[in-house]
Design a protein around this motif. Structure first.
Motif, short mmCIF file in Angstrom:
data_model
loop_
_atom_site.label_atom_id
_atom_site.label_comp_id
_atom_site.label_asym_id
_atom_site.label_seq_id
_atom_site.Cartn_x
_atom_site.Cartn_y
_atom_site.Cartn_z
N UNK A 1 1.85 -0.39 -9.26
CA UNK A 1 0.59 0.35 -9.24
C UNK A 1 -0.57 -0.55 -8.82
N UNK B 1 -0.32 -3.28 -7.07
CA UNK B 1 -0.12 -3.74 -5.70
C UNK B 1 -0.37 -2.63 -4.68
N UNK B 2 0.05 -1.42 -5.01
CA UNK B 2 0.09 -0.38 -3.99
C UNK B 2 -0.98 0.69 -4.13
N UNK B 3 -1.60 0.79 -5.29
CA UNK B 3 -2.55 1.87 -5.48
C UNK B 3 -3.90 1.40 -5.98
N UNK B 4 -4.07 0.11 -6.20
CA UNK B 4 -5.32 -0.36 -6.78
C UNK B 4 -6.01 -1.30 -5.80
N UNK B 5 -6.98 -0.75 -5.06
CA UNK B 5 -7.72 -1.57 -4.10
C UNK B 5 -8.48 -2.66 -4.87
N UNK C 1 -4.99 1.34 -0.58
CA UNK C 1 -4.49 -0.02 -0.42
C UNK C 1 -3.89 -0.15 0.98
N UNK D 1 3.78 5.37 -7.94
CA UNK D 1 3.08 4.48 -7.00
C UNK D 1 3.91 4.23 -5.76
#
Lengths: 352, 352, 352, 352
Positions: free
Chosen positions: A24, A26-30, D30, D351
C-alpha cells in the motif's frame, strides 16, 4: 508533497498485514517509498522486497537507522523492541495494533516517548480513518442526537487461523471496538465484562466464540460488542450509537443490487482488507503527510497513549474472560505529551 | 365464518389499549362483535360503548357471563381476578400483557386453567403476529443461518406517562422482548441481568433509562435488549438473530423515500399502534378464529404458560435492577396442558 | 358501522379477481356481507358461494335488484351491461378496471351516471389506496420537492396467462400506471407513445414485451412506464417522481434481511395480491364506508370519469403500438358531476 | 512500478477538471509525476503549477514533446489539435470527454491513430472505473439476469454555470450515459430521441431542462436517460438494467444513517467529484499502469473509437432536440485497430 523527496520507509514484519502495508505504501501512497524490509522469515522478506524494489535487512533494528520512518507489523510480542528502537533513533513509527500485548510493555513505550518529548508513535487503529466511522463521530460530536447513552457494535470475522485463541478475540478482534469506543466518545473505558454462552459448532473445542463484551465509559455510556471469529458468511462490522434524541449507525455496504428469483441480493464484504480498504489508504496518507510535515507531533491519529489504554482494556477483558466477572480498567495518569490534540484525523475526499 | 353468528366479545378495561382493542374488534375483525364493555371509570366506558354500540357493565366480572369471549385490558394488578373469573365461566379470555404482575398471581391462573383442563387464556404478545418477526422465526427455524448463538434487540419508546417507573421498563417494555426471545428460540430463559449507566436528560430524576438487559437461554443463547422509554425520535423496534452461518434481522419500515437538500429521508414509526397495526389485526383475527372453531385449545398464540414465564423473567429482572447482579429465573414444572402446541401462529396474507 | 345493518353485496364474476374480492369483502371487511354471486361459469360461482355462504344467481343483471351494492369483476367487454344496470337500479357499483374496454362504452356509462345525477361508480384502481403511493402523493402535493417534472415507473408481472396479448400490456397492465399518473398530478394525459424493442425470450412469438410507454400530461410532465409481463423474478412495482427540488420514490418492500454466504437477501413480492394486499383492504373499507354513509357521491376514489379517461389513454396507446407513433389523447368535456371531489381517498391507519 | 522512473505527465487545460486531474495525478497516483501544465489563462496555469511543482508552458502543443504522456482537459473545440499533436509525437494521451465536439473532428483523430497504428488515446469516461458500474456490468455479462432488455438511467446535476446550454445537456451530461450504454451492452447505439416537457423554474429562460433521452441499441435494447442539470438537491446518478430474468441496479450511496425526529436520514452526494472519486482514482491508476507497461495499446478503457461513437450519438441527439424526432446514428466502419480489446478495465481492489 510531490515536489519534495519521498519519505523513505522501512517495514519490519512482512507477514500478511506487513506485506499489505508495504504494498500500500509503495503502490498507493504518493510521497512514500518503501526502501527496506525485514522479517524473521528471510524468504518472506525477500519476496516482498522483490515485489516493490526494496532492500532486505537481516534485523528490524538495523533497518531503522537507514530509513526516515518505520512500520512495525511483526508479531505483537516483538513490538516493544522495535518501537523503542525507533523512538531512540528519533524515527516516526507506525505500529500495527496492539501497541504491545501487555500494559508493562506499553508503559515502557510511553516512558520512552515522554522522555524523547515527541509523539513519534502511531498505532494502526484504521477505523478512525473509515469514512463511515468518521461520519458517525461527526454526528455524535455535532450534538444532533443528544448526549450518547449506549453503543451497539458487532465485529464478525469469516474465520481465523489455527493459532487463534479465545483470548485473541479480546486482544486482536475486540481491540478495534475498544479503540472505537474511546475515540467515539473521547472518554476512557473504566470497566470491561466478557460474556460467553452458546459456542459455534465451527469453533475449535474449548474455544469461546462468540463473545459479548460490555464496555463502560467514564460517563456511564454502555457499549456492547459482539465479537465472533467464525462467522463464515461475511466480514461484518456494525455499529450504532444511541443518543438522547436519536441514533446514528453504520450503513451496510452498498454495491449493485440484483433482483432474481423472488429476492433482492447485495454482496457483503468477506475480507477486512476489502471492508477497510479506504481506511487503510487514508491511514497511510495521513501518516506520510504528518511525517513529511515534521514537527513534534509525528503521530497521525491514534497515539501511544491510545495503544496503552486499549491494551489496559484488553487486560481487563482477559481477566473477565477468566473469571466471568466485571473487571475495572486502571490507567496511569495521562502524560502531558498526550493532552493536546495536535494531529487531527484527516478525512478522505478530494485529492490531497 | 361470515356464515356463522359473530363471537360476542366483552372488553374489561377501556383505557388507551382497551379502547384500541374494542375498536379493532368492532371495526376491523369480521366475525367479532363487541357487545359489552366495563371500566372502573364509567365515563370512559360509556364513551367507548357509544362509539361501537356496546352495552356498559358496572363490573367486569358481571360482564363475563353475558358474552362468548372476554378481553382483559384493565390495570395489571386486576388481571388475575378477571382471568380467573373467565376461566371459571369457561370463557376464552384474551389478556393484555402482563398476564399478571407477579409469579404468585400467574401461578394461580395456571392452576385454575389446568384444573379446567382447557387452554382458555391468550396473552397479548402481539409481536408473535408481526410479519417481520414471523419471517425471522421462519428463517431461524429453517436452519439456513445455523444454530442461533446471539440475539440483539432494541425497544425504544418515544415517551412514557408520568406514572411510569424504572421497574416498568422491565415489566411493561422489555417484557415483549422477553417473550420474543422465548418464542424465537423455543427455549426458556434461565437468567436475567439488567445493566444501567448514563441516564437520558429526558428521564425523570432517579429514573434509570435506558437499560441494557441480558437474557440467557437454556442452551446459552445470549440476548441483549436495549430498552428505553424516552427516545423521543421514534418508536423504534430492532432485532437481529446471529447464527453460526448467518444473521437475520428486522428491516426498517419502508415508506416513500424523499431526496431533498443533500439527503435521503424516510419516515420511521413514532407510535406502537402504527408499528404493530398489522400484528394487532392478525392477533385478533387469530383469536376470533380459534374461538369460533371451538375445542380444548382456545388460546391463539401465547398461552398462560407464556405469560407466567415472562412474569418470572421480569421478577428476576427487577431483582437484578435492585441488586446490580445476574439473577437466575426459576420456573415451576410445565403442566402437561401446555406441552402440545395445538394452536399455531397463523400468518397474515390473503383473506382468511 | 358495526351497529348498523351490513351492506349486502352481490359479486358479478367469480374468476380469480372476483373470488379475491368476494373473499375480502366477506372475511376482512366489517360491515359488508356478500349475499349473492353470479358467473357465466356456474360451477365456479357455486364454489365461491359455498366458501362464503352466498346465494348463486343465474344472471348478473338479476342479482342487482336483490343487493345493496354491486361488484363487477367479470370479463371487460361485459362491464358496460352490468354497470349500466346497476346505475339504472340506483345501486353503488364497484367495477374492476377497466371501466370498459372502449371509449364508446365508457361514454355511455358516463351519460347514464350523469343522467342519474349521482356518482354511483367506483373503478378498481387500488393503487390509490396503497400507503406508499398515498405517501408519495402527499409529498408531491406538499410541495417540498417543488413542481413535478418527470415520473419514472416500472410495472413487472411474473407471468401472464396464454390468452394475454401485446395489447393487454397497455390495457390491463399499464392502465394502472396511467391512472396513477392522472391521480398523482391531478392532470389529464394528453399524449401516449408506446415503444418496443428487444423482446424477452419468455414472450410468446409475436408478443411485444416489454414496452416502454411515454405519457405526457397537460402541463408537460413526462412519465415513462416500463410495462413487462414475463419478468419471472418478481411482481415488481416501482415509481419515482422527480420535482424541481427533489424526488420521491416508492421504497422496496421491507421484510426480514438474511445475511448468508457473502450476501444480504430480502424477499421481493411475487404476486400482485401480496404486493397490494393492504391497498385492496383499504379500497373496500373505503367503498363500504362511502356506501354506508349514503348520499350523492357513492364512489370511493376513482370515478367513472377516471375510468373513461384511463380507457381513452389506452386507446391512444393501442394506436401507438400499432403505428409506432405518438398519439394524442382526446377527451370529451368533463361533466359537472365529476368536478367536485366529494369522496377523498381515505388513508389506512388506526382502526376505523 | 515504484522501482521504475515515474511517468512524466503534462496537463493541457487547468480549469476545474484540469486542475482536479493534475492534483490527482500528482498527489494520489503513484508512478505519475506532473511536470508540465499549460492553459490559455496563464495565471490559472501558474497557480496549479505552484500547487504541484510543475513547469508552466506557453502552449499546449509545445509541452507535448517534453513529457511522457499528455492529459487534455482544455475546452472541447481545442481537443482535436492537442490530441492530433500527441498522436503525431507518439505520446499516450488522456483526453477529457468529449473526444471532440463533432464527428468530423473525431474522424480525423481516428484516421491519425489508425495511421500511427497504435491506440494512444484514452477518453475520460470515468464511469467505466466506478465499482458499482463495474459490478453491474459483471452481473449483466454473467448472464444471471438473462439477456438485457431495457436500461433506466438518471443523471442529475446540482446546477450548471451560466454558459451551459440545452445542447450541452446532451453533449456534456448525457454523453456519460451514452458511453455507459455502449459499454454495458457491448453494442452500438443506432438511434436517439430527445424528449422535453415541463421545464424547471430553476432553468434559464429558453432552457430545456430536464430531458428524457431514449437510446436504442443494435439488438433493440431501449435505454431511457433522465438528464437534468438544475436538480439542486443532489448529484444523483441512477441506473438499472432490466433483463429477462432479473434486474441489477446501482445502490444509493451508503453513509451513516441518522434517525431523528421521526425520520431516518442518509446523505446523498452533491458533487460529481465526490460521487466518482474512486472512479477517477482508478481511471488514472489504470492509465498510468498501461502507459508504464508500454506496447501498442496504450489506451486504458475507452478508446478513440468510443469517443467517436459517443460524439456521433450526441450529434443525433442534438438533431433530435432540434426537430423533436427520432434520429438514427450513423457510424463509419470500425477500423481493425479497435476490434481487439487489449486493454481491459481494471477493477479497484487491493493495492496495485
Amino acid at each position: 508533497m510531490s515536489t519534495s523527496d519521498p519519505i523513505r520507509v522501512g517495514v519490519i514484519g512482512t507477514g500478511m498485514i506487513g506485506r499489505e502495508h508495504a504494498l500500500r505504501l509503495a503502490r498507493r501512497t504518493v510521497g512514500a517509498q518503501v526502501v527496506a524490509v525485514a522479517d524473521t522469515d528471510a524468504e518472506r522478506a525477500r519476496a516482498v522486497a522483490t515485489e516493490i524494489g526494496a532492500e532486505v535487512y537481516r534485523s528490524g533494528v538495523d533497518l531503522i537507522d537507514d530509513v526516515d520512518a518505520v512500520v512495525v507489523a511483526s508479531w505483537g510480542p516483538t513490538h516493544e523492541e522495535y518501537v523503542l528502537a525507533a523512538i531512540a533513533a528519533g524515527r516516526p513509527v507506525f505500529c500495527e495494533k496492539p501497541l504491545a500485548p501487555t500494559r508493562a510493555e506499553c508503559n515502557r513505550i510511553l516512558d520512552a516517548e515522554v522522555a524523547a518529548g515527541r509523539r513519534l508513535v502511531t498505532v494502526g487503529f484504521m477505523r478512525r480513518h473509515d469514512p463511515q466511522y468518521v461520519a458517525m463521530k461527526e454526528v455524535v460530536a455535532g450534538g444532533s442526537i443528544g448526549a450518547p447513552l449506549l453503543m451497539h457494535a458487532a465485529h464478525r470475522n469469516v474465520s481465523v487461523p489455527d493459532f487463534f485463541t479465545s483470548e485473541m478475540i479480546v486482544t486482536d478482534t475486540a481491540v478495534h471496538d475498544i479503540d472505537v469506543a474511546r475515540w467515539m466518545f473521547d472518554e476512557e473505558i473504566v470497566a470491561v465484562t466478557v460474556l460467553t454462552g452458546r459456542v459455534s459448532r465451527k469453533a475449535k473445542p474449548g474455544f469461546r466464540d462468540p463473545q459479548l463484551i460490555i464496555l463502560e465509559t467514564e460517563s456511564g455510556i454502555l457499549v456492547d460488542v459482539e465479537a465472533s471469529v467464525n462467522a463464515g458468511f461475511a466480514y461484518d462490522i456494525r455499529g450504532e450509537v444511541v443518543g438522547e434524541d436519536g441514533t446514528v449507525e453504520l450503513s451496510e455496504s452498498a454495491g449493485a443490487i440484483v433482483k432474481r428469483a423472488g429476492a433482492a441480493h447485495t454482496s457483503v464484504p468477506t475480507a477486512w482488507i476489502e471492508r477497510f480498504a479506504v481506511a487503510f489508504d487514508a491511514e497511510f496518507r495521513a501518516w506520510i503527510d504528518v511525517v513529511a510535515a515534521g514537527g513534534t507531533h509525528l503521530s497521525a491519529g491514534p497515539t501511544a497513549w491510545d495503544g496503552y489504554a486499549a491494551t489496559a482494556c484488553c487486560e481487563a477483558g482477559l481477566e473477565s474472560l477468566r473469571t466471568g466477572t466485571r473487571q475495572p480498567v486502571e490507567l496511569r495518569p495521562q502524560p502531558a505529551l498526550y493532552s493536546t490534540n495536535a494531529s487531527t484525523t484527516p478525512t478522505e475526499g478530494i485529492p490531497r
